[in-house]
Scaffold this motif. Structure first.
Motif, short mmCIF file in Angstrom:
data_model
loop_
_atom_site.label_atom_id
_atom_site.label_comp_id
_atom_site.label_asym_id
_atom_site.label_seq_id
_atom_site.Cartn_x
_atom_site.Cartn_y
_atom_site.Cartn_z
N TRP A 34 0.73 -1.15 -0.02
CA TRP A 34 0.04 0.18 0.02
C TRP A 34 0.91 1.18 0.15
CZ3 TRP A 34 -0.10 3.49 4.12
CH2 TRP A 34 0.62 3.51 5.13
N TYR A 35 2.25 1.07 0.45
CA TYR A 35 3.08 2.26 0.25
C TYR A 35 3.94 2.13 -0.66
CZ TYR A 35 5.73 -0.22 3.76
OH TYR A 35 6.46 -1.40 4.53
N ARG A 36 3.77 1.48 -1.54
CA ARG A 36 4.87 1.05 -2.61
C ARG A 36 4.10 1.30 -4.00
NH1 ARG A 36 7.23 -2.33 1.14
NH2 ARG A 36 9.42 -1.79 1.66
N ARG A 37 3.00 2.00 -4.17
CA ARG A 37 2.32 2.14 -5.38
C ARG A 37 3.29 2.88 -6.38
NH1 ARG A 37 -3.42 2.32 -3.59
NH2 ARG A 37 -3.32 2.08 -1.37
N THR A 38 3.11 2.41 -7.68
CA THR A 38 3.83 3.07 -8.69
C THR A 38 2.88 3.95 -9.64
OG1 THR A 38 3.55 1.11 -9.99
CG2 THR A 38 5.59 1.26 -8.82
N ALA A 39 1.49 3.86 -8.99
CA ALA A 39 0.47 4.96 -9.82
C ALA A 39 -0.17 5.77 -8.70
CB ALA A 39 -0.68 3.98 -10.49
N GLN A 42 6.98 5.71 -0.20
CA GLN A 42 5.84 5.89 -1.26
C GLN A 42 6.31 6.96 -2.25
OE1 GLN A 42 2.40 4.36 -2.36
NE2 GLN A 42 3.73 5.38 -4.04
N ALA A 43 6.92 7.89 -1.72
CA ALA A 43 7.49 9.04 -2.43
C ALA A 43 8.70 8.51 -3.54
CB ALA A 43 8.03 10.18 -1.69
N HIS A 44 9.33 7.73 -2.86
CA HIS A 44 10.52 7.16 -3.79
C HIS A 44 9.82 6.27 -4.81
CE1 HIS A 44 14.13 4.86 -4.97
NE2 HIS A 44 13.31 3.67 -4.91
N HIS A 45 8.81 5.52 -4.77
CA HIS A 45 8.41 4.58 -5.79
C HIS A 45 7.58 5.62 -6.76
CE1 HIS A 45 9.18 0.52 -4.42
NE2 HIS A 45 9.34 0.98 -3.02
N LEU A 46 6.89 6.57 -6.43
CA LEU A 46 6.34 7.38 -7.40
C LEU A 46 7.47 8.16 -8.34
CD1 LEU A 46 3.28 8.73 -5.23
CD2 LEU A 46 3.18 7.17 -6.96
#
Length: 265
Positions: A59-64, A93-97
């Motif tokens: 849930w905190y590793r989203r790419t969308a 999460q910011a990193h993955h985005l």
């Protein structure tokens, strides 16, 4: 707030990724460097198949980042306990985005982190991620400010060491920011000029070679250029169980060409 022009530029920047990667040649065409950065950030990738199923930490590793993604993330975040956990979830999460070429979305979350739960253990890396987003958006002055804030955060919380000591000097010498050359040694000394992987050797010696060249020290520039080229050519990390971790891979051709010129090869 970002202007419409800046947002349009961010959209077009996806097609210019290779050009901008010259700021960080160790990341260009080298997925292993991403792994290294994640390890230093306390992040671990989890393989997810094409049919994505949300696990306890996905849930905190989203790419969308649709409206639904944002709402679901914020709802889970609200239920999280403590500023440390919330700060870490937002930063990851910011990193993955950002890695998914969504720097504006990453900045949105990092701004939330700074405003709502600026935990000391997460601030240095968060500011460093913010700098990366600013570089992706060609906002160099804002990146410089973020690097300096990361330095302040590391000094305030020394356990939160990052790659700042290489990232900021790299920006300075590769961009030819001569007004900041006097700051390079400060950051290298902060990192102890201690390298573990070939990619770190490459970056440090490249920085020293370019700086020496700018100062007219041909002997030092040649010696460091030769060391950087040797680091780039390494095919083994020196770690038996992880022989390919931390290799340079394919360095930026402009940087490599300049190093070869300084080394006289």
């Amino acid at each position: 707030m970002f202007t419409d022009q800046e947002k349009n530029h961010a959209t077009s920047s996806k097609t210019q990724g290779k050009k901008k990667a010259s700021l960080h040649p160790n990341r260009q065409n080298n997925p292993l460097s991403d792994t290294l950065r994640l390890l230093r950030q306390g992040v671990a990738y989890k393989h997810v198949g094409r049919q994505h199923r949300m696990s306890n930490d996905d849930w905190y590793r989203r790419t969308a980042w649709s409206d639904s993604d944002r709402s679901e993330f914020q709802a889970r975040l609200k239920r999280s306990r403590g500023d440390f956990n919330k700060s870490q979830y937002v930063r990851i999460q910011a990193h993955h985005l950002a890695a998914a070429n969504l720097p504006f979305c990453a900045v949105e979350l990092l701004d939330q982190l700074f405003a709502e739960f600026p935990h000391d253990s997460q601030l240095a890396q968060a500011h460093l991620q913010y700098a990366d987003c600013m570089l992706a958006l060609d906002r160099i002055d804002d990146a410089i400010t973020a690097y300096r804030r990361a330095f302040d955060a590391e000094q305030a919380y020394p356990n939160s060491r990052s790659q700042l000591w290489l990232d900021f000097p790299w920006l300075i010498v590769t961009r030819g920011l001569s007004d900041l050359y006097h700051e390079v040694d400060i950051y290298l000394d902060w990192g102890g000029r201690s390298t573990t992987f070939p990619v770190e050797e490459f970056r440090m010696h490249t920085i020293l070679a370019f700086l020496a060249d700018a100062n007219g020290d041909s002997t030092s520039s040649r010696t460091n250029a030769e060391a950087a080229i040797a680091a780039a050519a390494k095919e083994h990390s020196g770690f038996v169980r992880h022989p390919t971790v931390g290799l340079v891979g394919a360095p930026d051709t402009t940087v490599l060409s300049r190093l070869q010129g300084l080394a006289g090869v």
